[in-house]
Design a protein around this motif. Structure first.
Motif, PDB file in Angstrom:
ATOM      1  N   UNK A 102       0.847  -1.191   0.000  1.00 58.40           N
ATOM      2  CA  UNK A 102       0.000   0.000   0.000  1.00 58.40           C
ATOM      3  C   UNK A 102       0.880   1.238   0.000  1.00 58.40           C
ATOM      4  N   UNK A 103       0.748   2.043  -1.035  1.00 55.54           N
ATOM      5  CA  UNK A 103       1.468   3.307  -1.117  1.00 55.54           C
ATOM      6  C   UNK A 103       2.974   3.128  -0.853  1.00 55.54           C
TER       7      UNK A 103
ATOM      8  N   UNK B  10      -8.274   0.776   4.345  1.00 55.40           N
ATOM      9  CA  UNK B  10      -7.515   1.855   3.730  1.00 55.40           C
ATOM     10  C   UNK B  10      -8.299   2.546   2.622  1.00 55.40           C
ATOM     11  N   UNK B  11      -7.874   3.772   2.357  1.00 57.10           N
ATOM     12  CA  UNK B  11      -8.433   4.540   1.241  1.00 57.10           C
ATOM     13  C   UNK B  11      -7.904   3.926  -0.048  1.00 57.10           C
ATOM     14  N   UNK B  12      -8.772   3.772  -1.017  1.00 59.27           N
ATOM     15  CA  UNK B  12      -8.375   3.171  -2.290  1.00 59.27           C
ATOM     16  C   UNK B  12      -7.781   4.196  -3.244  1.00 59.27           C
ATOM     17  N   UNK B  13      -7.574   5.401  -2.754  1.00 63.69           N
ATOM     18  CA  UNK B  13      -7.036   6.468  -3.600  1.00 63.69           C
ATOM     19  C   UNK B  13      -5.522   6.373  -3.755  1.00 63.69           C
ATOM     20  N   UNK B  14      -4.897   5.411  -3.090  1.00 64.81           N
ATOM     21  CA  UNK B  14      -3.451   5.177  -3.194  1.00 64.81           C
ATOM     22  C   UNK B  14      -3.209   3.844  -3.913  1.00 64.81           C
ATOM     23  N   UNK B  15      -2.043   3.669  -4.581  1.00 65.40           N
ATOM     24  CA  UNK B  15      -1.743   2.385  -5.230  1.00 65.40           C
ATOM     25  C   UNK B  15      -1.711   1.262  -4.187  1.00 65.40           C
ATOM     26  N   UNK B  16      -2.296   0.114  -4.540  1.00 66.17           N
ATOM     27  CA  UNK B  16      -2.375  -0.986  -3.583  1.00 66.17           C
ATOM     28  C   UNK B  16      -2.546  -2.322  -4.301  1.00 66.17           C
ATOM     29  N   UNK B  17      -2.061  -3.375  -3.654  1.00 69.14           N
ATOM     30  CA  UNK B  17      -2.257  -4.747  -4.121  1.00 69.14           C
ATOM     31  C   UNK B  17      -1.883  -5.681  -2.971  1.00 69.14           C
ATOM     32  N   UNK B  18      -2.173  -6.977  -3.120  1.00 68.30           N
ATOM     33  CA  UNK B  18      -1.779  -7.956  -2.107  1.00 68.30           C
ATOM     34  C   UNK B  18      -1.310  -9.227  -2.793  1.00 68.30           C
ATOM     35  N   UNK B  19      -0.483  -9.995  -2.045  1.00 70.86           N
ATOM     36  CA  UNK B  19       0.115 -11.212  -2.602  1.00 70.86           C
ATOM     37  C   UNK B  19       0.225 -12.305  -1.547  1.00 70.86           C
ATOM     38  N   UNK B  20       0.331 -13.527  -2.042  1.00 69.90           N
ATOM     39  CA  UNK B  20       0.632 -14.689  -1.202  1.00 69.90           C
ATOM     40  C   UNK B  20       2.020 -15.152  -1.609  1.00 69.90           C
ATOM     41  N   UNK B  21       3.004 -14.843  -0.809  1.00 69.70           N
ATOM     42  CA  UNK B  21       4.381 -15.209  -1.122  1.00 69.70           C
ATOM     43  C   UNK B  21       4.823 -16.444  -0.350  1.00 69.70           C
ATOM     44  N   UNK B  22       3.842 -17.227   0.148  1.00 70.45           N
ATOM     45  CA  UNK B  22       4.140 -18.439   0.912  1.00 70.45           C
ATOM     46  C   UNK B  22       3.805 -19.673   0.076  1.00 70.45           C
ATOM     47  N   UNK B  23       3.959 -20.846   0.682  1.00 74.95           N
ATOM     48  CA  UNK B  23       3.627 -22.095  -0.011  1.00 74.95           C
ATOM     49  C   UNK B  23       2.311 -22.696   0.494  1.00 74.95           C
ATOM     50  N   UNK B  24       1.466 -21.878   1.118  1.00 73.37           N
ATOM     51  CA  UNK B  24       0.149 -22.313   1.607  1.00 73.37           C
ATOM     52  C   UNK B  24      -0.926 -21.362   1.085  1.00 73.37           C
TER      53      UNK B  24
END
Length: 186
Positions: free
Chosen positions: A142-143, A157-171
């Motif tokens: 986020x931002x 959070x406010x969606x007016x900022x750049x944002x994304x999410x990830x799963x960097x695990x093996x589950x």
């Protein structure tokens, strides 16, 4: 049951602009037999139904899905619609009903292990988003900041900022996502 199945076949065939003759040519089943199936007058073997599904370029499971009802108030678990965007390793299950003019979208998001792309990077947009981690370890960007969230953690959070999410695990990672719908202006 036969009537509902026949109606589904008819609806899909018509939506694709196919005639009974077209479907007959693609499946090898007679026009008369297909007509009887669509009108709910006869039963059909699973192999013949699979042939019809292939000819209609649809999944066989479509014919066994429960009929949609008015879901504006209660959405049963078996009525949830899931989809996956091509080239992304997450599955979205819509938990929102069909209420018109709603102000929020609610999704169950399952992110597959080892996700190196995650959710598409969201361009800033109006509104706000809330996520709650149900299972696994989520990385939220986020931002230009990185946050690691564990089960029971949440972010709002406010969606007016750049944002994304990830799963960097093996589950698997499962999150509940609540956000204001993105309104696209023409």
């Amino acid at each position: 049951m036969k009537e509902e199945l026949g109606q589904k076949i008819n609806d899909i065939r018509n939506s694709k602009g196919m005639t009974l003759k077209d479907l007959s040519e693609k499946t090898g089943l007679s026009v008369g037999f297909l007509s009887q199936v669509e009108r709910g007058l006869t039963s059909i073997a699973i192999l013949s139904l699979k042939s019809i599904a292939d000819a209609l370029d649809t999944d066989l499971s479509v014919f066994f899905a429960p009929p949609k009802k008015n879901r504006s108030l209660v959405l049963r678990s078996y009525e949830q619609e899931s989809f996956q965007y091509e080239n992304y390793s997450y599955i979205l299950s819509n938990l929102s009903g069909d209420m018109k003019d709603r102000n929020i979208e609610v999704m169950l998001v399952t992110i597959l292990p080892g996700d190196d792309k995650g959710a598409p990077a969201k361009s800033p947009h109006t509104g706000e988003e809330f996520i709650y981690v149900l299972e696994g370890i989520l990385t939220l960007y986020y931002n230009d900041e990185e946050y690691i969230l564990y089960p029971g953690d949440s972010a709002h959070y406010k969606a007016t900022e750049p944002h994304t999410w990830r799963n960097e695990t093996n589950r698997l990672v499962k999150i509940l996502s609540v956000n204001t719908p993105i309104i696209f202006n023409s």
